[in-house]
Design a protein around this motif. Sequence first.
Motif, PDB file in Angstrom:
ATOM      1  N   LYS A 119       2.281  -5.113   4.656  1.00 49.63           N
ATOM      2  CA  LYS A 119       2.791  -6.165   3.793  1.00 49.63           C
ATOM      3  C   LYS A 119       2.136  -6.041   2.416  1.00 49.63           C
ATOM      4  O   LYS A 119       0.913  -6.064   2.303  1.00 49.63           O
ATOM      5  CB  LYS A 119       2.479  -7.541   4.384  1.00 49.63           C
ATOM      6  CG  LYS A 119       3.224  -7.843   5.669  1.00 49.63           C
ATOM      7  CD  LYS A 119       2.896  -9.242   6.163  1.00 49.63           C
ATOM      8  CE  LYS A 119       3.637  -9.573   7.446  1.00 49.63           C
ATOM      9  NZ  LYS A 119       3.291 -10.922   7.951  1.00 49.63           N
ATOM     10  N   ARG A 122       2.285 -10.394  -2.742  1.00 53.05           N
ATOM     11  CA  ARG A 122       3.374 -10.989  -3.503  1.00 53.05           C
ATOM     12  C   ARG A 122       2.768 -11.901  -4.563  1.00 53.05           C
ATOM     13  O   ARG A 122       2.505 -13.086  -4.311  1.00 53.05           O
ATOM     14  CB  ARG A 122       4.310 -11.774  -2.592  1.00 53.05           C
ATOM     15  CG  ARG A 122       5.049 -10.886  -1.600  1.00 53.05           C
ATOM     16  CD  ARG A 122       6.098 -11.673  -0.850  1.00 53.05           C
ATOM     17  NE  ARG A 122       6.817 -10.835   0.107  1.00 53.05           N
ATOM     18  CZ  ARG A 122       7.813 -11.259   0.871  1.00 53.05           C
ATOM     19  NH1 ARG A 122       8.199 -12.517   0.786  1.00 53.05           N
ATOM     20  NH2 ARG A 122       8.412 -10.441   1.706  1.00 53.05           N
ATOM     21  N   THR A 249       5.021 -17.677   0.125  1.00 55.30           N
ATOM     22  CA  THR A 249       3.958 -16.696  -0.126  1.00 55.30           C
ATOM     23  C   THR A 249       3.036 -17.126  -1.264  1.00 55.30           C
ATOM     24  O   THR A 249       2.038 -16.453  -1.530  1.00 55.30           O
ATOM     25  CB  THR A 249       4.572 -15.329  -0.467  1.00 55.30           C
ATOM     26  OG1 THR A 249       5.524 -15.496  -1.535  1.00 55.30           O
ATOM     27  CG2 THR A 249       5.276 -14.731   0.741  1.00 55.30           C
ATOM     28  N   ALA A 254      -2.615 -15.664  -2.834  1.00 48.59           N
ATOM     29  CA  ALA A 254      -1.681 -15.056  -3.780  1.00 48.59           C
ATOM     30  C   ALA A 254      -2.211 -15.157  -5.210  1.00 48.59           C
ATOM     31  O   ALA A 254      -1.858 -14.337  -6.069  1.00 48.59           O
ATOM     32  CB  ALA A 254      -0.313 -15.730  -3.679  1.00 48.59           C
ATOM     33  N   HIS A 257      -4.218 -12.105  -5.633  1.00 54.10           N
ATOM     34  CA  HIS A 257      -3.308 -10.985  -5.820  1.00 54.10           C
ATOM     35  C   HIS A 257      -2.755 -10.984  -7.251  1.00 54.10           C
ATOM     36  O   HIS A 257      -2.624  -9.931  -7.875  1.00 54.10           O
ATOM     37  CB  HIS A 257      -2.143 -11.070  -4.839  1.00 54.10           C
ATOM     38  CG  HIS A 257      -2.522 -10.783  -3.417  1.00 54.10           C
ATOM     39  ND1 HIS A 257      -3.446  -9.829  -3.067  1.00 54.10           N
ATOM     40  CD2 HIS A 257      -2.075 -11.312  -2.255  1.00 54.10           C
ATOM     41  CE1 HIS A 257      -3.568  -9.802  -1.750  1.00 54.10           C
ATOM     42  NE2 HIS A 257      -2.746 -10.695  -1.235  1.00 54.10           N
ATOM     43  N   SER A 258      -2.442 -12.177  -7.740  1.00 52.61           N
ATOM     44  CA  SER A 258      -1.875 -12.285  -9.081  1.00 52.61           C
ATOM     45  C   SER A 258      -2.887 -11.832 -10.135  1.00 52.61           C
ATOM     46  O   SER A 258      -2.526 -11.176 -11.117  1.00 52.61           O
ATOM     47  CB  SER A 258      -1.449 -13.730  -9.353  1.00 52.61           C
ATOM     48  OG  SER A 258      -0.523 -14.169  -8.375  1.00 52.61           O
ATOM     49  N   THR A 261      -2.794  -8.032 -10.074  1.00 47.97           N
ATOM     50  CA  THR A 261      -1.532  -7.494 -10.558  1.00 47.97           C
ATOM     51  C   THR A 261      -1.390  -7.672 -12.064  1.00 47.97           C
ATOM     52  O   THR A 261      -0.940  -6.761 -12.769  1.00 47.97           O
ATOM     53  CB  THR A 261      -0.354  -8.175  -9.843  1.00 47.97           C
ATOM     54  OG1 THR A 261      -0.504  -7.998  -8.435  1.00 47.97           O
ATOM     55  CG2 THR A 261       0.973  -7.573 -10.267  1.00 47.97           C
ATOM     56  N   VAL A 291       3.536  -3.254  -6.486  1.00 45.51           N
ATOM     57  CA  VAL A 291       4.224  -4.494  -6.845  1.00 45.51           C
ATOM     58  C   VAL A 291       4.561  -4.553  -8.325  1.00 45.51           C
ATOM     59  O   VAL A 291       5.094  -5.529  -8.807  1.00 45.51           O
ATOM     60  CB  VAL A 291       3.376  -5.729  -6.461  1.00 45.51           C
ATOM     61  CG1 VAL A 291       3.107  -5.736  -4.981  1.00 45.51           C
ATOM     62  CG2 VAL A 291       2.085  -5.775  -7.252  1.00 45.51           C
TER      63      VAL A 291
END
Length: 307
Positions: A119, A122, A249, A254, A257-258, A261, A291
């Motif tokens: 996975k 996101r 999500t 997240a 993750h952001s 990213t 991503v």
Amino acid sequence: MTLEISAAARDALQTWLASARALNGVSENTVTAYRGDVLDFITFQTRHHGEPQGLAPLARITTSDMRAFLAHLRAEGVASRSMARKLSAVKSFYRWLAEREGFEPTAVLSARSPKFQKKLPRPLTEDAARAMIGTVEMQSQQGWIGARDAAVITLLYGCGLRISEALGLTGSHWPFGSALRILGKGNKERIVPVLPVAQRAVATYLDLCPWPMAPDLALFRGARGGPLNARLIQKVTEQARMQLGLPATATPHAMRHSFATHLLAAGGDLRAIQELLGHASLSTTQAYTSVDQVHLMKVYEATHPKA
């Protein structure tokens, strides 16, 4: 008659878990998962062979036994990802046991892990991440709690902290200064820069917090003054993302993750991002490259020398 796991096998398992905890610095959650996964394996082999599996029988596990174990997991409806985790724990245990007992663990170590699609993270868009912080702050009627929740989410997004790392901060960490020394997974230490916006968010919370701060007490406090529970942050994030119409999500994780990213999109170096996140392996960090393919292709088109 119910077959029981042999005392020797239980003792070996406990000794291995203790060594993993002491030498590898694994978390208690990981130790609990290891224990359950290896117990599942030994329990199955006990029933499969119709007798308790002591150390000698465990050393004689065959390829056929391993296939039977994996087939059993499939029949039980265990997902491929969980099967892979269980098999990884069993292999780790067997590497240790084989070295201690002096046998060849090839049958176990050669068992092939089921394939599964990883996975990918996101992340939220930059606008959504900012909106999440602002909306989280509005979820509580008590101003200091809203400021607290916003400060926690700001640290996840602004510093790339895990929620456990943010909630593990104590009064001794404040004031932050320009950087924070974080003790992450496996007791690995890293230094993360602290943006002024994150410093201001925490300062606002502390100005409003009714509970006195002390070096040995949690920086983020619950309504009754105890350490803040991660579930409360998860709940308030869920409320905020529903108000914003964001997908399921859009969790506290997240936000981390952001952070990664958006750094990558701004031209951040993958190795540097690995250090900031506290990833042991670059391959873990590389998941973030998947991503943001649109951005990477734009960079490629703009910078690649044309013939």
